[in-house]
Design a protein around this motif. Structure first.
Motif, PDB file in Angstrom:
ATOM      1  N   ILE A 229     -12.034  24.152 -35.540  1.00 31.04           N
ATOM      2  CA  ILE A 229     -12.960  23.104 -35.964  1.00 31.04           C
ATOM      3  C   ILE A 229     -12.827  22.877 -37.471  1.00 31.04           C
ATOM      4  O   ILE A 229     -12.773  21.729 -37.936  1.00 31.04           O
ATOM      5  CB  ILE A 229     -14.409  23.473 -35.578  1.00 31.04           C
ATOM      6  CG1 ILE A 229     -14.560  23.423 -34.056  1.00 31.04           C
ATOM      7  CG2 ILE A 229     -15.416  22.543 -36.251  1.00 31.04           C
ATOM      8  CD1 ILE A 229     -15.860  24.016 -33.540  1.00 31.04           C
ATOM      9  N   ALA A 230     -12.749  23.977 -38.223  1.00 34.77           N
ATOM     10  CA  ALA A 230     -12.602  23.868 -39.676  1.00 34.77           C
ATOM     11  C   ALA A 230     -11.313  23.135 -40.040  1.00 34.77           C
ATOM     12  O   ALA A 230     -11.309  22.256 -40.912  1.00 34.77           O
ATOM     13  CB  ALA A 230     -12.620  25.258 -40.307  1.00 34.77           C
ATOM     14  N   PHE A 231     -10.222  23.473 -39.366  1.00 31.45           N
ATOM     15  CA  PHE A 231      -8.944  22.834 -39.654  1.00 31.45           C
ATOM     16  C   PHE A 231      -8.996  21.346 -39.312  1.00 31.45           C
ATOM     17  O   PHE A 231      -8.427  20.514 -40.026  1.00 31.45           O
ATOM     18  CB  PHE A 231      -7.811  23.539 -38.912  1.00 31.45           C
ATOM     19  CG  PHE A 231      -6.447  23.064 -39.309  1.00 31.45           C
ATOM     20  CD1 PHE A 231      -6.041  23.071 -40.636  1.00 31.45           C
ATOM     21  CD2 PHE A 231      -5.552  22.614 -38.363  1.00 31.45           C
ATOM     22  CE1 PHE A 231      -4.776  22.618 -41.008  1.00 31.45           C
ATOM     23  CE2 PHE A 231      -4.293  22.170 -38.708  1.00 31.45           C
ATOM     24  CZ  PHE A 231      -3.904  22.171 -40.031  1.00 31.45           C
ATOM     25  N   SER A 232      -9.683  21.013 -38.228  1.00 28.98           N
ATOM     26  CA  SER A 232      -9.841  19.593 -37.869  1.00 28.98           C
ATOM     27  C   SER A 232     -10.600  18.843 -38.956  1.00 28.98           C
ATOM     28  O   SER A 232     -10.220  17.727 -39.329  1.00 28.98           O
ATOM     29  CB  SER A 232     -10.564  19.460 -36.528  1.00 28.98           C
ATOM     30  OG  SER A 232      -9.774  20.001 -35.487  1.00 28.98           O
TER      31      SER A 232
ATOM     32  N   GLY B 150      -2.149  13.102 -34.014  1.00 20.33           N
ATOM     33  CA  GLY B 150      -2.761  12.560 -35.225  1.00 20.33           C
ATOM     34  C   GLY B 150      -4.150  11.996 -35.000  1.00 20.33           C
ATOM     35  O   GLY B 150      -4.675  11.294 -35.863  1.00 20.33           O
ATOM     36  N   GLN B 151      -4.749  12.300 -33.876  1.00 17.88           N
ATOM     37  CA  GLN B 151      -6.090  11.815 -33.551  1.00 17.88           C
ATOM     38  C   GLN B 151      -7.086  12.944 -33.842  1.00 17.88           C
ATOM     39  O   GLN B 151      -7.571  13.625 -32.943  1.00 17.88           O
ATOM     40  CB  GLN B 151      -6.152  11.362 -32.097  1.00 17.88           C
ATOM     41  CG  GLN B 151      -5.204  10.215 -31.814  1.00 17.88           C
ATOM     42  CD  GLN B 151      -5.157   9.841 -30.342  1.00 17.88           C
ATOM     43  OE1 GLN B 151      -5.823  10.424 -29.511  1.00 17.88           O
ATOM     44  NE2 GLN B 151      -4.346   8.841 -30.034  1.00 17.88           N
ATOM     45  N   PHE B 152      -7.396  13.099 -35.122  1.00 14.36           N
ATOM     46  CA  PHE B 152      -8.135  14.261 -35.579  1.00 14.36           C
ATOM     47  C   PHE B 152      -9.601  14.244 -35.161  1.00 14.36           C
ATOM     48  O   PHE B 152     -10.187  15.303 -34.909  1.00 14.36           O
ATOM     49  CB  PHE B 152      -7.992  14.410 -37.096  1.00 14.36           C
ATOM     50  CG  PHE B 152      -6.561  14.476 -37.546  1.00 14.36           C
ATOM     51  CD1 PHE B 152      -5.668  15.341 -36.948  1.00 14.36           C
ATOM     52  CD2 PHE B 152      -6.105  13.654 -38.562  1.00 14.36           C
ATOM     53  CE1 PHE B 152      -4.337  15.409 -37.354  1.00 14.36           C
ATOM     54  CE2 PHE B 152      -4.781  13.710 -38.981  1.00 14.36           C
ATOM     55  CZ  PHE B 152      -3.893  14.591 -38.370  1.00 14.36           C
TER      56      PHE B 152
ATOM     57  N   LEU C 284      -8.229  18.319 -41.830  1.00 18.53           N
ATOM     58  CA  LEU C 284      -7.288  17.219 -41.587  1.00 18.53           C
ATOM     59  C   LEU C 284      -7.962  15.859 -41.728  1.00 18.53           C
ATOM     60  O   LEU C 284      -7.314  14.873 -42.058  1.00 18.53           O
ATOM     61  CB  LEU C 284      -6.650  17.357 -40.205  1.00 18.53           C
ATOM     62  CG  LEU C 284      -5.704  18.545 -40.050  1.00 18.53           C
ATOM     63  CD1 LEU C 284      -5.285  18.708 -38.589  1.00 18.53           C
ATOM     64  CD2 LEU C 284      -4.482  18.404 -40.945  1.00 18.53           C
ATOM     65  N   LEU C 285      -9.261  15.819 -41.466  1.00 22.41           N
ATOM     66  CA  LEU C 285     -10.026  14.582 -41.654  1.00 22.41           C
ATOM     67  C   LEU C 285     -10.463  14.406 -43.109  1.00 22.41           C
ATOM     68  O   LEU C 285     -11.177  13.463 -43.434  1.00 22.41           O
ATOM     69  CB  LEU C 285     -11.256  14.584 -40.742  1.00 22.41           C
ATOM     70  CG  LEU C 285     -10.977  14.386 -39.264  1.00 22.41           C
ATOM     71  CD1 LEU C 285     -12.182  14.772 -38.422  1.00 22.41           C
ATOM     72  CD2 LEU C 285     -10.570  12.945 -39.000  1.00 22.41           C
TER      73      LEU C 285
END
Length: 179
Positions: A159-162, A127-129, A165-166
């Motif tokens: 990178i896009a998915f991160s 969970g540390q996005f 998620l943020l």
């Protein structure tokens, strides 16, 4: 051939032989083989024990390449167990052993690239996005050197998915479009 007991028996015979005549690298290979059998049988604890024994020998040699290989295997097992803190530690050890990227040849860079990707995966599962995003960016920077379009696309997607998620949807969209 799916005969785990026979495989372990032969690896143990080889290990005993290599120990008697003090062939250290061959001992490591036998220990890794036994660990692989236990890993396939999903007996992660025994697999880890044999890899730890191999790591001690690799550190005594000292053989950085073998140490990196063993830390990668330990990290992979930890991910299979969903033990992300151990996986992080193992892949961080890989990066620490490999050192500065500017000093590495392509083989070492590929190992560092894989370690950063795995660390990104670990951070995401913890969970540390933000940290996941940083790790995937580091992987992407290394990956660009190899001009492998499929890997580059995969890194951009991560990178896009991160960003997604943020909840940074505009940034996510930019990276998805680049991919």
């Amino acid at each position: 051939a799916g005969q785990h007991e026979n495989s372990i028996r032969y690896y143990n015979r080889a290990l005993n032989h290599f120990e008697k005549i003090n062939l250290r690298q061959e001992q490591i290979a036998a220990l890794e083989g036994i660990a692989e059998i236990y890993n396939q049988a999903r007996n992660f604890e025994l697999a880890t024990q044999y890899l730890r024994r191999a790591l001690v020998i690799a550190q005594e040699l000292p053989d950085i390449e073998l140490q990196v290989e063993i830390h990668q295997l330990l990290g992979d097992i930890a991910i299979n167990q969903n033990n992300f803190s151990v996986a992080y530690r193992e892949y961080s050890n890989v990066n620490k052993l490999l050192g500065d990227e500017s000093q590495l040849e392509s083989k070492g860079l590929l190992k560092k690239l894989r370690a950063y990707r795995q660390i990104g995966f670990v951070y995401r599962n913890l969970g540390q996005f933000d940290e996941s995003l940083l790790s995937y960016r580091k992987a992407s920077n290394i990956g660009k050197r190899f001009e492998d379009k499929s890997s580059e696309v995969r890194d951009l997607q991560e990178i896009a998915f991160s960003h997604y998620l943020l909840q940074q949807f505009d940034s996510a969209s930019i990276y998805y479009n680049q991919a």
